[in-house]
Design a protein around this motif. Structure first.
Motif, PDB file in Angstrom:
ATOM      1  N   GLY A 243      -7.295  -1.370   0.234  1.00  0.00           N
ATOM      2  CA  GLY A 243      -5.859  -1.597   0.195  1.00  0.00           C
ATOM      3  C   GLY A 243      -5.458  -2.740   1.097  1.00  0.00           C
ATOM      4  O   GLY A 243      -6.221  -3.673   1.326  1.00  0.00           O
ATOM      5  N   THR A 244      -4.270  -2.662   1.659  1.00  0.00           N
ATOM      6  CA  THR A 244      -3.735  -3.785   2.430  1.00  0.00           C
ATOM      7  C   THR A 244      -3.776  -3.528   3.935  1.00  0.00           C
ATOM      8  O   THR A 244      -2.949  -4.050   4.682  1.00  0.00           O
ATOM      9  CB  THR A 244      -2.292  -4.101   1.989  1.00  0.00           C
ATOM     10  OG1 THR A 244      -1.478  -2.941   2.192  1.00  0.00           O
ATOM     11  CG2 THR A 244      -2.241  -4.503   0.540  1.00  0.00           C
TER      12      THR A 244
ATOM     13  N   ALA B 264       1.088  -2.777  -3.865  1.00  0.00           N
ATOM     14  CA  ALA B 264       1.819  -2.498  -2.638  1.00  0.00           C
ATOM     15  C   ALA B 264       3.181  -3.184  -2.636  1.00  0.00           C
ATOM     16  O   ALA B 264       4.172  -2.636  -2.139  1.00  0.00           O
ATOM     17  CB  ALA B 264       1.001  -2.937  -1.430  1.00  0.00           C
TER      18      ALA B 264
ATOM     19  N   TYR C  97       2.274  -8.875   4.907  1.00  0.00           N
ATOM     20  CA  TYR C  97       1.644  -7.797   5.685  1.00  0.00           C
ATOM     21  C   TYR C  97       1.948  -6.426   5.072  1.00  0.00           C
ATOM     22  O   TYR C  97       2.286  -5.465   5.772  1.00  0.00           O
ATOM     23  CB  TYR C  97       2.119  -7.821   7.148  1.00  0.00           C
ATOM     24  CG  TYR C  97       2.078  -9.160   7.816  1.00  0.00           C
ATOM     25  CD1 TYR C  97       0.880  -9.740   8.201  1.00  0.00           C
ATOM     26  CD2 TYR C  97       3.258  -9.862   8.055  1.00  0.00           C
ATOM     27  CE1 TYR C  97       0.855 -10.989   8.818  1.00  0.00           C
ATOM     28  CE2 TYR C  97       3.247 -11.097   8.676  1.00  0.00           C
ATOM     29  CZ  TYR C  97       2.039 -11.662   9.047  1.00  0.00           C
ATOM     30  OH  TYR C  97       2.029 -12.891   9.664  1.00  0.00           O
TER      31      TYR C  97
ATOM     32  N   HIS D 212      -4.101   4.036   2.460  1.00  0.00           N
ATOM     33  CA  HIS D 212      -4.390   3.490   1.140  1.00  0.00           C
ATOM     34  C   HIS D 212      -5.784   3.849   0.639  1.00  0.00           C
ATOM     35  O   HIS D 212      -6.093   3.645  -0.532  1.00  0.00           O
ATOM     36  CB  HIS D 212      -4.272   1.957   1.161  1.00  0.00           C
ATOM     37  CG  HIS D 212      -2.872   1.461   1.255  1.00  0.00           C
ATOM     38  ND1 HIS D 212      -2.556   0.117   1.292  1.00  0.00           N
ATOM     39  CD2 HIS D 212      -1.691   2.109   1.324  1.00  0.00           C
ATOM     40  CE1 HIS D 212      -1.242  -0.029   1.374  1.00  0.00           C
ATOM     41  NE2 HIS D 212      -0.704   1.165   1.407  1.00  0.00           N
TER      42      HIS D 212
ATOM     43  N   GLN E  44       5.174  -5.028   8.276  1.00  0.00           N
ATOM     44  CA  GLN E  44       5.524  -5.424   6.913  1.00  0.00           C
ATOM     45  C   GLN E  44       6.900  -6.088   6.893  1.00  0.00           C
ATOM     46  O   GLN E  44       7.833  -5.651   7.553  1.00  0.00           O
ATOM     47  CB  GLN E  44       5.522  -4.193   6.021  1.00  0.00           C
ATOM     48  CG  GLN E  44       6.071  -4.422   4.618  1.00  0.00           C
ATOM     49  CD  GLN E  44       5.987  -3.173   3.766  1.00  0.00           C
ATOM     50  OE1 GLN E  44       4.917  -2.794   3.307  1.00  0.00           O
ATOM     51  NE2 GLN E  44       7.126  -2.510   3.544  1.00  0.00           N
TER      52      GLN E  44
ATOM     53  N   TRP F  38     -10.371  -6.230   1.147  1.00  0.00           N
ATOM     54  CA  TRP F  38      -8.912  -6.122   1.114  1.00  0.00           C
ATOM     55  C   TRP F  38      -8.447  -5.911  -0.318  1.00  0.00           C
ATOM     56  O   TRP F  38      -8.924  -6.564  -1.243  1.00  0.00           O
ATOM     57  CB  TRP F  38      -8.268  -7.393   1.670  1.00  0.00           C
ATOM     58  CG  TRP F  38      -8.443  -7.547   3.147  1.00  0.00           C
ATOM     59  CD1 TRP F  38      -9.159  -8.517   3.779  1.00  0.00           C
ATOM     60  CD2 TRP F  38      -7.913  -6.719   4.175  1.00  0.00           C
ATOM     61  NE1 TRP F  38      -9.101  -8.326   5.133  1.00  0.00           N
ATOM     62  CE2 TRP F  38      -8.347  -7.240   5.407  1.00  0.00           C
ATOM     63  CE3 TRP F  38      -7.114  -5.577   4.175  1.00  0.00           C
ATOM     64  CZ2 TRP F  38      -8.002  -6.663   6.631  1.00  0.00           C
ATOM     65  CZ3 TRP F  38      -6.764  -5.005   5.387  1.00  0.00           C
ATOM     66  CH2 TRP F  38      -7.192  -5.539   6.592  1.00  0.00           C
ATOM     67  N   GLY F  39      -7.475  -5.046  -0.504  1.00  0.00           N
ATOM     68  CA  GLY F  39      -6.964  -4.786  -1.845  1.00  0.00           C
ATOM     69  C   GLY F  39      -8.038  -4.174  -2.709  1.00  0.00           C
ATOM     70  O   GLY F  39      -8.569  -3.108  -2.407  1.00  0.00           O
TER      71      GLY F  39
ATOM     72  N   THR G 105      -4.079  -2.707  -4.671  1.00  0.00           N
ATOM     73  CA  THR G 105      -3.946  -4.156  -4.536  1.00  0.00           C
ATOM     74  C   THR G 105      -2.642  -4.518  -3.827  1.00  0.00           C
ATOM     75  O   THR G 105      -1.698  -3.724  -3.766  1.00  0.00           O
ATOM     76  CB  THR G 105      -3.958  -4.838  -5.912  1.00  0.00           C
ATOM     77  OG1 THR G 105      -2.767  -4.451  -6.617  1.00  0.00           O
ATOM     78  CG2 THR G 105      -5.189  -4.443  -6.716  1.00  0.00           C
ATOM     79  N   SER G 106      -2.590  -5.742  -3.318  1.00  0.00           N
ATOM     80  CA  SER G 106      -1.352  -6.213  -2.703  1.00  0.00           C
ATOM     81  C   SER G 106      -0.217  -6.243  -3.717  1.00  0.00           C
ATOM     82  O   SER G 106       0.954  -6.054  -3.354  1.00  0.00           O
ATOM     83  CB  SER G 106      -1.552  -7.598  -2.099  1.00  0.00           C
ATOM     84  OG  SER G 106      -1.985  -8.520  -3.081  1.00  0.00           O
TER      85      SER G 106
ATOM     86  N   MET H 257      -0.572 -12.862   5.260  1.00  0.00           N
ATOM     87  CA  MET H 257      -0.923 -12.488   3.888  1.00  0.00           C
ATOM     88  C   MET H 257       0.382 -12.124   3.195  1.00  0.00           C
ATOM     89  O   MET H 257       1.067 -11.185   3.620  1.00  0.00           O
ATOM     90  CB  MET H 257      -1.865 -11.283   3.852  1.00  0.00           C
ATOM     91  CG  MET H 257      -3.285 -11.562   4.256  1.00  0.00           C
ATOM     92  SD  MET H 257      -4.301 -10.083   4.013  1.00  0.00           S
ATOM     93  CE  MET H 257      -5.895 -10.680   4.569  1.00  0.00           C
TER      94      MET H 257
END
Length: 253
Positions: A10-11, A145, A206, A16, A212, A109-110, A141-142, A241
């Motif tokens: 995940g992020t 999210a 983020y 996640h 975030q 990531w993701g 995934t981003s 990100m």
């Protein structure tokens, strides 16, 4: 034989992780964690925290320095050479820490399927003659999210969506016959090159992390705010990100 498990995390939020991802991490003999330099130390800190929270057995953790991509060379050539260099580092770590084979975990990531090159780098190891079986544990995934954070559907009713990069959006403009695009890997706010009329943007950075940041609204009204916010966050953290969705509103959000 190396069983290479590419584990979507995940992020960066431990919540996640799927149960399958946690099981794969605990089943691994070795997990490799990449260091990306002092400016991006948050990234390995998040991976360390995830490991600390979910590992319960004897899985070994080894950190290594990730090669740096040439910022001057042509993009595709630079990426190709960079992936070769990463494959060499992986091979050296495997030889040093799993010389007799075993289960290797890499935290991605993701999800490994979406704008991530881990699978392509694994193919380079096969091309070198290394005996590898690849397993993928999918992650959030981003893009997922982002839509969750803004509580929006990715697509309009029965309509397609294009996922692209900032580089291509800047070079090619808005794609024909598409109302919704998701833009990743945009280091230069390519949305500024578009005529903002009738465009709505949902931006996030983020995602899933404590810091975030979210901005949404008509592009004409919020574009400058996104540019300023993004620059300030990058200065504060040393890296960023982010991702966004753009949609032709056609009178609706």
């Amino acid at each position: 034989m190396i069983d290479l498990h590419l584990i979507g995390i995940g992020t960066g939020n431990p919540d996640h992780l799927t149960r399958a991802a946690i099981a794969a991490m605990n089943a691994a003999d070795l997990i490799l964690l990449p260091r990306k330099g002092r400016a991006k130390s948050d990234l390995i800190d998040l991976r360390r925290e995830i490991c600390a929270q979910v590992l319960t057995g004897a899985t070994r953790i080894v950190e290594f320095d990730l090669p740096v991509r040439d910022p001057v060379a042509a993009y595709r050539d630079a990426v190709d050479r960079w992936h070769d260099a990463i494959a060499e580092v992986w091979a050296a770590q495997i030889a040093a820490h799993l010389p007799g084979g075993g289960r290797l975990g890499l935290l991605v990531w993701g999800d490994p399927s979406l704008y991530d090159s881990t699978l392509r780098i694994a193919d380079r190891l096969r091309a070198r003659g290394m005996a590898i079986r690849v397993h993928v544990e999918p992650g959030i995934t981003s893009l997922q999210a982002l839509t969750a954070a803004h509580a929006i559907p990715l697509n309009t009713l029965a309509a397609p969506v294009l996922i692209t990069t900032g580089r291509r959006l800047r070079a090619e403009g808005w794609p024909p016959a598409i109302d919704t695009i998701a833009v990743m890997l945009d280091g230069g706010c390519a949305f500024e090159t578009l005529a903002p009329d009738d465009l709505v943007i949902w931006w996030g950075a983020y995602l899933g992390m404590p810091h975030q940041a979210l901005i949404a609204g008509p592009l004409a009204l919020v574009a400058d705010d996104i540019v300023r916010t993004r620059a300030a966050l990058r200065d504060r953290h040393g890296w960023i990100m982010d991702i966004y969705v753009l949609r032709r509103s056609r009178g609706r959000l």
